[in-house]
Design a protein around this motif. Structure first.
Motif, PDB file in Angstrom:
ATOM      1  N   LEU A  52     -15.295   5.941  -4.290  1.00 58.55           N
ATOM      2  CA  LEU A  52     -14.731   6.478  -3.055  1.00 58.55           C
ATOM      3  C   LEU A  52     -13.246   6.694  -3.296  1.00 58.55           C
ATOM      4  CD1 LEU A  52     -14.590   7.084   0.048  1.00 58.55           C
ATOM      5  CD2 LEU A  52     -14.080   4.640   0.333  1.00 58.55           C
ATOM      6  N   THR A  53     -12.779   7.917  -3.139  1.00 63.97           N
ATOM      7  CA  THR A  53     -11.352   8.242  -3.220  1.00 63.97           C
ATOM      8  C   THR A  53     -10.865   8.535  -1.815  1.00 63.97           C
ATOM      9  OG1 THR A  53     -11.601   9.188  -5.436  1.00 63.97           O
ATOM     10  CG2 THR A  53      -9.613   9.773  -4.205  1.00 63.97           C
ATOM     11  N   THR A  54      -9.812   7.840  -1.386  1.00 68.53           N
ATOM     12  CA  THR A  54      -9.336   8.031  -0.023  1.00 68.53           C
ATOM     13  C   THR A  54      -7.854   7.691   0.057  1.00 68.53           C
ATOM     14  OG1 THR A  54      -9.890   7.599   2.298  1.00 68.53           O
ATOM     15  CG2 THR A  54      -9.912   5.700   0.807  1.00 68.53           C
TER      16      THR A  54
ATOM     17  N   SER B 250      -1.735  17.809   7.622  1.00 68.84           N
ATOM     18  CA  SER B 250      -3.099  18.340   7.764  1.00 68.84           C
ATOM     19  C   SER B 250      -4.144  17.438   7.144  1.00 68.84           C
ATOM     20  CB  SER B 250      -3.181  19.731   7.130  1.00 68.84           C
ATOM     21  OG  SER B 250      -2.896  19.670   5.731  1.00 68.84           O
ATOM     22  N   LEU B 251      -3.739  16.510   6.273  1.00 66.46           N
ATOM     23  CA  LEU B 251      -4.693  15.599   5.638  1.00 66.46           C
ATOM     24  C   LEU B 251      -4.893  14.315   6.434  1.00 66.46           C
ATOM     25  CD1 LEU B 251      -3.649  15.861   1.877  1.00 66.46           C
ATOM     26  CD2 LEU B 251      -5.563  16.986   3.023  1.00 66.46           C
ATOM     27  N   PHE B 252      -3.997  14.030   7.365  1.00 60.15           N
ATOM     28  CA  PHE B 252      -4.054  12.763   8.098  1.00 60.15           C
ATOM     29  C   PHE B 252      -5.389  12.614   8.820  1.00 60.15           C
ATOM     30  CE2 PHE B 252      -3.501  10.679  12.262  1.00 60.15           C
ATOM     31  CZ  PHE B 252      -3.220   9.392  11.818  1.00 60.15           C
ATOM     32  N   ASP B 253      -5.968  11.416   8.710  1.00 59.74           N
ATOM     33  CA  ASP B 253      -7.235  11.106   9.367  1.00 59.74           C
ATOM     34  C   ASP B 253      -7.064   9.776  10.095  1.00 59.74           C
ATOM     35  OD1 ASP B 253      -9.829  10.353  10.085  1.00 59.74           O
ATOM     36  OD2 ASP B 253     -10.724  11.266   8.316  1.00 59.74           O
ATOM     37  N   PRO B 254      -7.151   9.754  11.429  1.00 59.30           N
ATOM     38  CA  PRO B 254      -6.918   8.510  12.178  1.00 59.30           C
ATOM     39  C   PRO B 254      -7.905   7.409  11.848  1.00 59.30           C
ATOM     40  CG  PRO B 254      -7.807  10.208  13.604  1.00 59.30           C
ATOM     41  CD  PRO B 254      -7.449  10.886  12.325  1.00 59.30           C
ATOM     42  N   ARG B 255      -9.069   7.746  11.264  1.00 61.92           N
ATOM     43  CA  ARG B 255     -10.029   6.719  10.881  1.00 61.92           C
ATOM     44  C   ARG B 255      -9.512   5.881   9.716  1.00 61.92           C
ATOM     45  NH1 ARG B 255     -15.097  10.458   9.805  1.00 61.92           N
ATOM     46  NH2 ARG B 255     -13.367  11.669   8.917  1.00 61.92           N
ATOM     47  N   LEU B 256      -8.452   6.356   9.062  1.00 62.22           N
ATOM     48  CA  LEU B 256      -7.908   5.671   7.891  1.00 62.22           C
ATOM     49  C   LEU B 256      -6.585   4.979   8.205  1.00 62.22           C
ATOM     50  CD1 LEU B 256      -8.747   8.453   5.295  1.00 62.22           C
ATOM     51  CD2 LEU B 256      -9.883   6.235   5.540  1.00 62.22           C
ATOM     52  N   LEU B 257      -6.295   4.783   9.487  1.00 58.72           N
ATOM     53  CA  LEU B 257      -5.094   4.043   9.877  1.00 58.72           C
ATOM     54  C   LEU B 257      -5.252   2.559   9.565  1.00 58.72           C
ATOM     55  CD1 LEU B 257      -4.218   5.594  13.346  1.00 58.72           C
ATOM     56  CD2 LEU B 257      -2.682   5.496  11.371  1.00 58.72           C
TER      57      LEU B 257
ATOM     58  N   ALA C 174     -13.831   9.769   2.845  1.00 62.29           N
ATOM     59  CA  ALA C 174     -13.171  10.131   1.594  1.00 62.29           C
ATOM     60  C   ALA C 174     -12.052  11.119   1.883  1.00 62.29           C
ATOM     61  CB  ALA C 174     -14.178  10.746   0.628  1.00 62.29           C
ATOM     62  N   GLN C 175     -11.048  11.140   0.982  1.00 63.90           N
ATOM     63  CA  GLN C 175      -9.983  12.125   1.042  1.00 63.90           C
ATOM     64  C   GLN C 175      -9.663  12.607  -0.367  1.00 63.90           C
ATOM     65  OE1 GLN C 175      -6.533  11.191   3.577  1.00 63.90           O
ATOM     66  NE2 GLN C 175      -7.728  12.364   5.051  1.00 63.90           N
ATOM     67  N   MET C 176      -8.899  13.687  -0.443  1.00 65.50           N
ATOM     68  CA  MET C 176      -8.583  14.265  -1.750  1.00 65.50           C
ATOM     69  C   MET C 176      -7.771  13.304  -2.607  1.00 65.50           C
ATOM     70  SD  MET C 176      -5.560  16.986  -0.770  1.00 65.50           S
ATOM     71  CE  MET C 176      -5.314  17.401  -2.498  1.00 65.50           C
ATOM     72  N   GLU C 177      -7.936  13.448  -3.917  1.00 64.29           N
ATOM     73  CA  GLU C 177      -7.223  12.595  -4.865  1.00 64.29           C
ATOM     74  C   GLU C 177      -5.743  12.918  -4.917  1.00 64.29           C
ATOM     75  OE1 GLU C 177      -7.316  13.016  -9.493  1.00 64.29           O
ATOM     76  OE2 GLU C 177      -8.975  11.697  -8.917  1.00 64.29           O
ATOM     77  N   GLY C 178      -5.394  14.200  -4.804  1.00 64.70           N
ATOM     78  CA  GLY C 178      -4.008  14.619  -4.947  1.00 64.70           C
ATOM     79  C   GLY C 178      -3.633  14.794  -6.401  1.00 64.70           C
ATOM     80  N   PRO C 179      -2.429  15.275  -6.661  1.00 67.39           N
ATOM     81  CA  PRO C 179      -2.043  15.626  -8.035  1.00 67.39           C
ATOM     82  C   PRO C 179      -1.481  14.484  -8.874  1.00 67.39           C
ATOM     83  CG  PRO C 179      -0.326  16.290  -6.521  1.00 67.39           C
ATOM     84  CD  PRO C 179      -1.420  15.710  -5.675  1.00 67.39           C
ATOM     85  N   TYR C 180      -1.326  13.287  -8.293  1.00 66.71           N
ATOM     86  CA  TYR C 180      -0.556  12.255  -8.991  1.00 66.71           C
ATOM     87  C   TYR C 180      -1.373  11.070  -9.502  1.00 66.71           C
ATOM     88  CZ  TYR C 180       3.210  14.839  -6.747  1.00 66.71           C
ATOM     89  OH  TYR C 180       4.053  15.836  -6.322  1.00 66.71           O
TER      90      TYR C 180
ATOM     91  N   ARG D  46       3.479   9.147   5.577  1.00 65.53           N
ATOM     92  CA  ARG D  46       3.383   7.980   4.682  1.00 65.53           C
ATOM     93  C   ARG D  46       1.920   7.662   4.412  1.00 65.53           C
ATOM     94  NH1 ARG D  46       8.640   5.919   4.703  1.00 65.53           N
ATOM     95  NH2 ARG D  46       9.646   6.217   6.734  1.00 65.53           N
ATOM     96  N   HIS D  47       1.613   7.322   3.162  1.00 64.54           N
ATOM     97  CA  HIS D  47       0.226   7.030   2.810  1.00 64.54           C
ATOM     98  C   HIS D  47       0.169   6.284   1.487  1.00 64.54           C
ATOM     99  CE1 HIS D  47       1.212  10.791   0.733  1.00 64.54           C
ATOM    100  NE2 HIS D  47       0.296  10.456  -0.173  1.00 64.54           N
ATOM    101  N   ILE D  48      -0.949   5.621   1.278  1.00 64.11           N
ATOM    102  CA  ILE D  48      -1.241   4.941   0.013  1.00 64.11           C
ATOM    103  C   ILE D  48      -2.593   5.461  -0.469  1.00 64.11           C
ATOM    104  CG2 ILE D  48      -1.751   2.728  -1.094  1.00 64.11           C
ATOM    105  CD1 ILE D  48       0.047   1.399   0.984  1.00 64.11           C
ATOM    106  N   HIS D  49      -2.649   5.867  -1.728  1.00 59.25           N
ATOM    107  CA  HIS D  49      -3.899   6.339  -2.319  1.00 59.25           C
ATOM    108  C   HIS D  49      -4.711   5.161  -2.834  1.00 59.25           C
ATOM    109  CE1 HIS D  49      -2.795  10.678  -2.540  1.00 59.25           C
ATOM    110  NE2 HIS D  49      -1.563  10.212  -2.662  1.00 59.25           N
ATOM    111  N   VAL D  50      -6.022   5.307  -2.812  1.00 57.97           N
ATOM    112  CA  VAL D  50      -6.882   4.247  -3.355  1.00 57.97           C
ATOM    113  C   VAL D  50      -8.204   4.839  -3.803  1.00 57.97           C
ATOM    114  CG1 VAL D  50      -7.743   3.677  -1.038  1.00 57.97           C
ATOM    115  CG2 VAL D  50      -7.959   2.005  -2.879  1.00 57.97           C
TER     116      VAL D  50
END
Length: 274
Positions: A167-169, A183-190, A62-68, A153-157
Motif C-alpha cells: 500500500l502506497t499512501t 488536489s491530492l489531499f484526502d481527508p481520510r488520511l488525516l 492508496a495515493q500516488m508515490e510521487g517523484p521522490y 504538508r504530508h508524509i509518504h509511506v
C-alpha cells in the motif's frame, strides 16, 4: 488520542488501542465490541476517516508515490540526525487487517521533505523503514515536514504486510490551509495531531487489505449482579450504566461484557469517571 464521539460512544479501534496499551491480547479485546463511528477531534466537524475495521470496510486509501521515493532506506524508527532543525514530531499507531486485528511484521517505509520543503535525493535524510511489533504498533520520530509549491504538508509511506501487496499512501495534517487547494489531499488520511510542549504528537491507524479470521465470538454471560453497583467480571454492561470501582464512580461508554483487566481505571475507552 482517539476518545469519544460526540454521542459519547467510542470506536472499535479505540477500544482495541486501549486494551493493547494495557497488554491485553487482540482476540480478547474484540469480544462483543461493535464498530461505531470514528471519533471527533476537538469539536471539529468529522471528516470521512480511515475505516473503523468493521468486517467489509475498505482498507486505507492508496495515493500516488510521487517523484521522490528511493528504495533501500535504512532500518530505523527515528529520522533525526544530530541537531536536525524543525519541529519534532512523533507519529504512532497500529496496523490492522480487515477484521480489526493487529498485524505484526508489517514493513512501513517513510519518506518526507525537510523543514524547508526539500527532499534528499542523493542520500537518505528523512527516509527510513521499520516493522510493526507483535501488537501491530509502530512509532516514528521525525520533524514536521516543510511546504513546497503545489502541496500541503504530508508524509509518504509504503506499508506491506508479510506476503501481501504494497500500500502506497500519504498522511496529512489537520488544519493546514493548503489542504483546501492540494488536489491530492484526502481527508481520510488525516492524522490526529496535538501539541506537546513545543513538539507535536500524531496518531494514525492503517487498515490493510488483509483478510483475517474475526476471532472468537463469545456468548455473553451475565452474573447474578445486574448492571450497576460495583464493577464485576462477566457483567454485560450497556452504555450509560453506572458502576463504582475502587471507591470511584464511572459511567459505561460502550456496551460490552466485562473481561479481566477491563476495570474502569484501566480502559478509559469503556468507562468515564463521573
Amino acid at each position: 488520542m482517539d476518545h469519544e464521539t460526540s454521542t459519547g460512544h467510542v470506536t472499535r479501534k479505540t477500544v482495541l488501542r486501549a486494551a493493547l496499551a494495557a497488554g491485553m491480547a487482540a482476540p480478547a479485546v474484540l469480544m462483543g465490541v461493535p464498530a461505531l463511528a470514528r471519533t471527533l477531534t476537538g469539536g471539529e466537524e468529522a471528516p470521512a476517516l480511515t475505516p473503523t475495521c468493521d468486517d467489509g470496510d475498505d482498507p486505507t486509501p492508496a495515493q500516488m508515490e510521487g517523484p521522490y521515493f528511493k528504495p533501500n532506506s535504512p532500518l530505523r524508527c527515528s529520522l533525526l540526525e544530530g541537531n536536525t532543525p524543525g519541529v519534532r514530531l512523533t507519529v504512532s499507531g497500529y496496523v490492522f487487517g480487515l477484521a480489526c486485528r493487529p498485524i505484526s511484521g508489517v514493513l512501513l517505509d517513510f519518506w518526507q521533505a525537510d523543514t524547508n520543503g526539500a527532499y534528499d535525493n542523493t542520500g537518505f535524510r528523512f527516509r527510513g523503514h521499520q516493522f510493526t511489533g507483535a501488537d501491530g504498533s509502530f512509532k516514528l520520530t521525525t520533524i514536521v515536514p516543510g511546504l513546497y509549491p503545489g502541496r500541503t504538508r504530508h508524509i509518504h509511506v509504503k506499508a506491506q504486510a508479510p506476503g501481501r501487496p504494497v500500500l502506497t499512501t500519504q498522511l496529512y495534517f489537520p488544519g493546514e490551509p493548503r489542504n483546501n487547494t492540494d488536489s491530492l489531499f484526502d481527508p481520510r488520511l488525516l492524522m490526529t495531531v496535538r501539541d506537546a510542549g513545543g513538539a507535536r504528537e500524531a496518531a494514525f491507524d492503517f487498515v490493510l487489505n488483509v483478510p483475517q479470521d474475526p476471532g472468537p465470538t463469545p456468548t455473553p454471560t451475565q452474573t447474578t449482579q445486574p448492571p450497576g453497583g460495583s464493577w464485576a467480571v462477566g457483567t454485560a454492561y450497556r452504555a450509560g450504566d453506572a458502576v463504582t470501582y475502587g471507591g470511584a464512580a464511572y459511567v459505561c461508554l460502550q456496551a460490552h461484557t466485562a473481561q479481566p483487566g477491563w476495570q474502569p481505571p484501566n480502559v478509559p475507552a469503556l468507562w468515564r469517571a463521573v
